[in-house]
Design an enzyme around this catalytic site. Structure first.
Site, short mmCIF file in Angstrom:
data_model
loop_
_atom_site.label_atom_id
_atom_site.label_comp_id
_atom_site.label_asym_id
_atom_site.label_seq_id
_atom_site.Cartn_x
_atom_site.Cartn_y
_atom_site.Cartn_z
N GLN A 19 4.03 8.00 -4.43
CA GLN A 19 3.68 7.00 -3.41
C GLN A 19 4.89 6.50 -2.63
OE1 GLN A 19 1.01 4.96 -6.59
NE2 GLN A 19 0.14 4.33 -4.64
N HIS A 113 2.03 9.83 -13.31
CA HIS A 113 1.28 8.86 -12.51
C HIS A 113 0.43 9.65 -11.50
CE1 HIS A 113 1.12 4.52 -10.95
NE2 HIS A 113 0.27 5.20 -10.20
N ASN A 156 -0.27 7.14 -16.73
CA ASN A 156 -0.77 5.98 -15.99
C ASN A 156 -2.29 6.02 -15.89
OD1 ASN A 156 -0.32 3.67 -14.03
ND2 ASN A 156 -1.49 5.09 -12.74
N GLU A 157 -2.91 4.92 -16.26
CA GLU A 157 -4.36 4.76 -16.12
C GLU A 157 -5.13 5.97 -16.65
OE1 GLU A 157 -5.19 3.37 -12.11
OE2 GLU A 157 -4.57 1.36 -12.68
C1 BGC Z 1 -2.66 2.91 -9.40
C2 BGC Z 1 -1.73 2.83 -8.22
C3 BGC Z 1 -2.49 2.38 -6.99
C4 BGC Z 1 -3.08 1.01 -7.27
C5 BGC Z 1 -3.82 0.39 -6.09
C6 BGC Z 1 -3.68 1.81 -9.47
O1 BGC Z 1 -4.90 2.40 -9.78
O2 BGC Z 1 -1.95 3.06 -10.60
O3 BGC Z 1 -1.11 4.07 -8.04
O4 BGC Z 1 -1.73 2.40 -5.84
O5 BGC Z 1 -3.98 1.10 -8.33
O6 BGC Z 1 -4.90 1.16 -5.69
#
Ligand code: BGC
Length: 428
Positions: A19, A113, A156-157
């Site tokens: 990003q 990520h 991540n997530e």
């Molecule tokens: C993610 C980010 C994303 C943010 C806002 C999260 O789900 O980890 O990469 O930019 O939310 O949408």
């Protein structure tokens, strides 16, 4: 009233490689961005050139008074071809860590990520049985080469596709799907966000566990965890069972699998109200952020409570943020969210840190550059950085390890009844 946070509380902000860095051309996201037509609104291009400006950017974060920086290491740069590791990329990330340490900033790397090397996606991404070992091998290599970090996030997530995939699959069909799959050279299921449920629960959780062990083998004192996207699941009266089902489907299996880790990364943006008609959305008529989510800062404390009650694990808030142009509201959002977190800590919830998402306005995946979550704005023509007042607000909180509480006292709840909707003190 001034409310103080525990000694050693981690204050900082987060970014993700794809990003912000720019030119991530060996990644699966990059090829999807360049498909015609593309599921991405625009390509990431140079992003905000963080790859070249890392040192100055960390200096900005440090000057604000923030003491931690969560950034991600890009697998596609480290291992652009299977088994071929880039010395230059590894050295780059060591310089990033050093830039943090030299300024008294705690580096918190994330190893995955959303993006992966193209070769990983071509071979199925998380749907491949080989994914866990591949990911762990990359993490082992990086952990062996890099030093100087005491916290790290693996994936991540990890749970995000459990609730996002269905919507994405419904939105991406016909030419869009065909172009994406042609560009990727495989099914869209191999791009992380589209990973099927079984892939997350089998390969994803296994990849995390192997990666965690590989990192800890090199850095026994490092605190390692995965991060989860956890929204505040509420229910209108009569829809409690539906809410519980949502919790079970989206979060609980992952939480149970991660509960013995050093910490769980909590990433919360809003609440969703389960309704008797089978939908789950924000409160009707409530203010929305630029990305369409209900502006509801109280969500954060509620999710921290939920995670802690279920797992007993220490929590680091690895993302929480507000998208929009009204920076005054962003500052209020941060303060309101933190006030709720403070209440939760007083009630015994073990929250160790708060990392705002995100340090800079950046590439918001499929939505392109329009949504603005950043504490710092970026003119993408000149790449000039512009500090927003909210960055100073968070910096002050970090330096004082305390905040002056806003008047609104959020009451913790995971229940919702529509007649409480207009309450100025939050729902509950
Ligand atoms: C993610 C980010 C994303 C943010 C806002 C999260 O789900 O980890 O990469 O930019 O939310 O949408």
């Amino acid at each position: 009233m001034t409310v103080g946070f525990p000694e050693g509380f981690i204050w900082g902000a987060a970014t993700a490689a794809h990003q912000v860095e720019g030119g991530n051309s060996n990644s699966d996201a990059w090829v999807l961005e360049h498909a015609v037509p593309s599921i991405f609104r625009e390509p990431s291009g140079d992003a905000i050139d963080h790859w070249n400006r890392f040192e100055d950017d960390v200096a900005l974060l440090a000057a604000l008074g923030l003491r931690a920086y969560r950034f991600s290491i890009e697998w596609a740069r480290i291992e652009p071809r299977e088994g071929v590791f880039s010395r230059a990329a590894i050295d780059h990330y060591q310089r990033c860590i050093n830039a943090c340490l030299e300024r008294g900033v705690q580096p918190i790397p994330t190893f995955h990520h959303f993006t992966a090397p193209i070769w990983v996606a071509r071979d199925g991404g998380l749907t491949s049985a080989k994914f866990p070992e591949r990911f762990a091998r990359y993490c082992e290599k990086v952990a062996r080469e890099l030093s100087g970090f005491q916290y790290a996030c693996t994936i991540n997530e990890l749970n995000l596709p459990l609730f996002m995939r269905e919507k994405l699959v419904a939105a991406v069909n016909g030419d869009l799907k065909a172009a994406a799959e042609a560009a990727l050279g495989s099914s869209l299921d191999s791009f992380f966000l589209f990973s099927p449920r079984e892939a997350i629960l089998k390969q994803g959780l296994k990849a995390h566990a192997l990666a965690r062990d590989a990192i800890k083998a090199q850095h026994p004192n490092c605190q390692v965890g995965a991060t989860l996207s956890i929204q505040d699941e509420q229910a209108e009266s009569g829809a409690e069972a539906f809410r519980d089902e949502r919790n079970a489907q989206f979060y609980d299996e992952c939480l149970d699998a991660l509960k013995n880790d050093d910490f769980i990364g909590v990433q919360t943006y809003t609440r969703l109200i389960a309704r008797k008609d089978g939908s789950a959305t924000g409160a009707e008529g409530a203010p929305r952020t630029m990305i369409g989510w209900e502006d509801y800062p109280q969500a954060l404390a509620n999710t921290c409570r939920y995670v802690f009650e279920r797992t007993g694990a220490p929590i680091v808030i690895t993302e929480n943020g507000w998208a929009g142009l009204d920076d005054t509201r962003r500052s209020e959002f941060i303060r309101e969210a933190l006030q709720g977190v403070h209440h939760a800590i007083q009630d015994g919830v073990d929250v160790r840190g708060y990392l705002y998402w995100t340090l800079f306005d950046n590439y918001e995946w499929m939505s392109g550059y329009e949504p603005k979550f950043g504490l710092i704005g970026v003119d993408r023509n000149t790449q000039a950085r512009k500090i927003k007042p909210s960055a100073l607000v968070l910096g002050d909180i970090a330096q004082n390890n305390s905040l002056v509480a806003p008047d609104i006292v959020p009451t913790p709840t995971r229940n919702f009844s529509p007649d409480q909707e207009s309450s100025p003190v939050g729902i509950g």
